[in-house]
Design a protein around this motif. Structure first.
Motif, PDB file in Angstrom:
ATOM      1  N   UNK A  35       6.071  -0.221   0.481  1.00 44.14           N
ATOM      2  CA  UNK A  35       6.333  -1.555   1.013  1.00 44.14           C
ATOM      3  C   UNK A  35       6.535  -2.478  -0.184  1.00 44.14           C
ATOM      4  N   UNK A  36       7.677  -3.129  -0.242  1.00 39.80           N
ATOM      5  CA  UNK A  36       7.998  -3.960  -1.403  1.00 39.80           C
ATOM      6  C   UNK A  36       8.482  -5.334  -0.982  1.00 39.80           C
ATOM      7  N   UNK A  63      -0.784  -9.306   7.091  1.00 36.44           N
ATOM      8  CA  UNK A  63      -1.422  -8.103   7.627  1.00 36.44           C
ATOM      9  C   UNK A  63      -0.748  -7.610   8.901  1.00 36.44           C
ATOM     10  N   UNK A  64      -0.321  -8.555   9.742  1.00 34.28           N
ATOM     11  CA  UNK A  64       0.303  -8.168  11.003  1.00 34.28           C
ATOM     12  C   UNK A  64       1.555  -7.335  10.787  1.00 34.28           C
ATOM     13  N   UNK A  65       2.362  -7.722   9.800  1.00 30.48           N
ATOM     14  CA  UNK A  65       3.590  -6.987   9.496  1.00 30.48           C
ATOM     15  C   UNK A  65       3.261  -5.602   8.951  1.00 30.48           C
ATOM     16  N   UNK A  66       2.298  -5.547   8.032  1.00 26.95           N
ATOM     17  CA  UNK A  66       1.906  -4.259   7.465  1.00 26.95           C
ATOM     18  C   UNK A  66       1.346  -3.351   8.555  1.00 26.95           C
ATOM     19  N   UNK A  67       0.511  -3.919   9.424  1.00 28.58           N
ATOM     20  CA  UNK A  67      -0.062  -3.121  10.510  1.00 28.58           C
ATOM     21  C   UNK A  67       1.028  -2.584  11.433  1.00 28.58           C
ATOM     22  N   UNK A  68       2.025  -3.412  11.721  1.00 26.10           N
ATOM     23  CA  UNK A  68       3.124  -2.976  12.593  1.00 26.10           C
ATOM     24  C   UNK A  68       3.862  -1.783  11.994  1.00 26.10           C
ATOM     25  N   UNK A  69       4.095  -1.825  10.671  1.00 28.91           N
ATOM     26  CA  UNK A  69       4.786  -0.725   9.994  1.00 28.91           C
ATOM     27  C   UNK A  69       3.934   0.545  10.034  1.00 28.91           C
TER      28      UNK A  69
END
Length: 388
Positions: A35-36, A63-69
């Motif tokens: 993730x960059x 965090x929400x975006x990272x969790x979604x990925x």
């Protein structure tokens, strides 16, 4: 059916330790995800063949975006082993996410890693130890007139941003005018952040790589640093192992152990920069990760330990192997430019490689890049020689 074992990395540089972590992850058999927040990396996707999945995230702290990925990866059948970062300021953040979401078995000391990410916090945390220099934390709204009275007769001094790394935003000041100018520069770059001021320490400087596993402290390497003369502290050379006498080695080990225990680091890695001043060890900096650049190659050539690989093992809950297979002298030299200009070409790489003992000649910038005198470690580096 168990899905493909996967490691998610938050952030990476184009070269150095963090890039080696991506390569090592794939070599270890893991599905490697990066993730960059660098759009340029997405445009240069073909230059990262070791990464099976690269995704752009504008704000890696979202965090929400990272969790979604991560959730989507799991839906694909991937088995997430850990979320890891080898670069500031994401080390403790990645570890916190990994533990909160139930990935990995490394049981990292998240709070200790978090303290090390903020220079003001670790200075305050360690202020009772003899290794700590004199320092003051200057509130961002502190009037300069008050500082003039407080620090009269204390020059030279060091000014630092508490959240920078690689010697960025570290200034040596000799006068009140330089102090005032330095504070203005740092406050402009870091508004509403308190500035760290430290005494200037004179003495040889060393980098110490440390790994802590279940409270057992292992000093992996002690390396003497060559520093470019000037008001910024640019490292231009590394010599492994550092040539210390028995007393210096023993007192250094005791100093490092006192720091690690005070921070309550039970599981994790860090590197310290220390100076030997009037027969005493003083802590210049500590970071919650192994050093970047050529450090992994230096340690591997000098000891046989692939510290990047062993760090990944620690993060995912596998016992690291830290026994040295051998001990060899290693010297790494960084060549830098002294004036601004465009890089037309670099010659002599193949000739250099023919010399006995030369292991690697690495050219960092590409042809046509605009180079200038570096203002931080890693900036405008032209060549790195690794010799042993």
């Amino acid at each position: 059916m168990v899905g493909m074992q996967t490691i998610v990395f938050i952030g990476s540089n184009k070269s150095g330790t963090s890039r080696e972590a991506l390569i090592t992850s794939t070599e270890m058999g893991y599905f490697t995800v990066l993730l960059t927040d660098r759009k340029k990396f997405i445009q240069q996707r073909d230059e990262f063949p070791e990464v099976q999945r690269m995704m752009f995230v504008e704000n890696l702290f979202e965090k929400g975006k990272v969790f979604s990925i991560v959730h989507d990866l799991e839906q694909e059948g991937k088995q997430i082993c850990a979320i890891i970062s080898f670069i500031d300021p994401f080390v403790s953040y990645a570890g916190r996410l990994s533990q909160a979401w139930g990935f990995g078995r490394g049981n990292l000391s998240i709070e200790a890693l978090s303290v090390m990410e903020d220079k003001n916090r670790f200075r305050s945390h360690l202020k009772g130890l003899p290794v700590s220099p004199q320092f003051s934390v200057i509130p961002f709204d502190e009037p300069i007139d008050k500082l003039i009275k407080e620090f009269e007769g204390s020059f030279p001094l060091i000014l630092k941003s508490p959240v920078s790394n690689g010697s960025k935003d570290v200034l040596l000041v000799h006068t009140f005018n330089e102090l005032s100018e330095g504070l203005q520069v740092l406050k402009k770059g870091f508004p509403k952040i308190d500035i760290l001021m430290e005494e200037y320490l004179v003495g040889p400087q060393y980098l110490i790589e440390v790994m802590v596993v279940n409270g057992e402290i292992s000093i992996i390497a002690v390396i003497e640093q060559e520093i470019l003369n000037g008001n910024r502290f640019i490292i231009t050379g590394y010599m492994f192992p550092a040539l210390l006498n028995m007393e210096e080695n023993e007192t250094l080990e005791l100093a490092v152990i006192s720091i690690i225990r005070e921070l309550e680091l039970i599981n994790g890695t860090c590197h310290l920069e220390m100076r030997y001043v009037n027969s005493q060890w003083k802590l210049i900096e500590i970071n919650p990760r192994m050093s970047g650049g050529a450090m992994n190659r230096i340690i591997q050539e000098g000891t046989g330990i692939n510290l990047v690989k062993e760090t990944i093992k620690l993060f995912i809950g596998i016992e690291p192997i830290l026994e040295k297979s051998f001990m060899k002298y290693v010297y790494a030299k960084y060549l830098i430019v002294e004036a601004k200009g465009k890089l037309m070409k670099v010659t002599g790489k193949n000739r250099a490689l023919k010399h006995e003992g030369i292991k690697e000649v690495f050219v960092k910038p590409k042809k046509g890049a605009v180079l200038r005198e570096p203002r931080c470690n890693g900036g405008s580096v032209c060549l790195c020689y690794c010799c042993c």
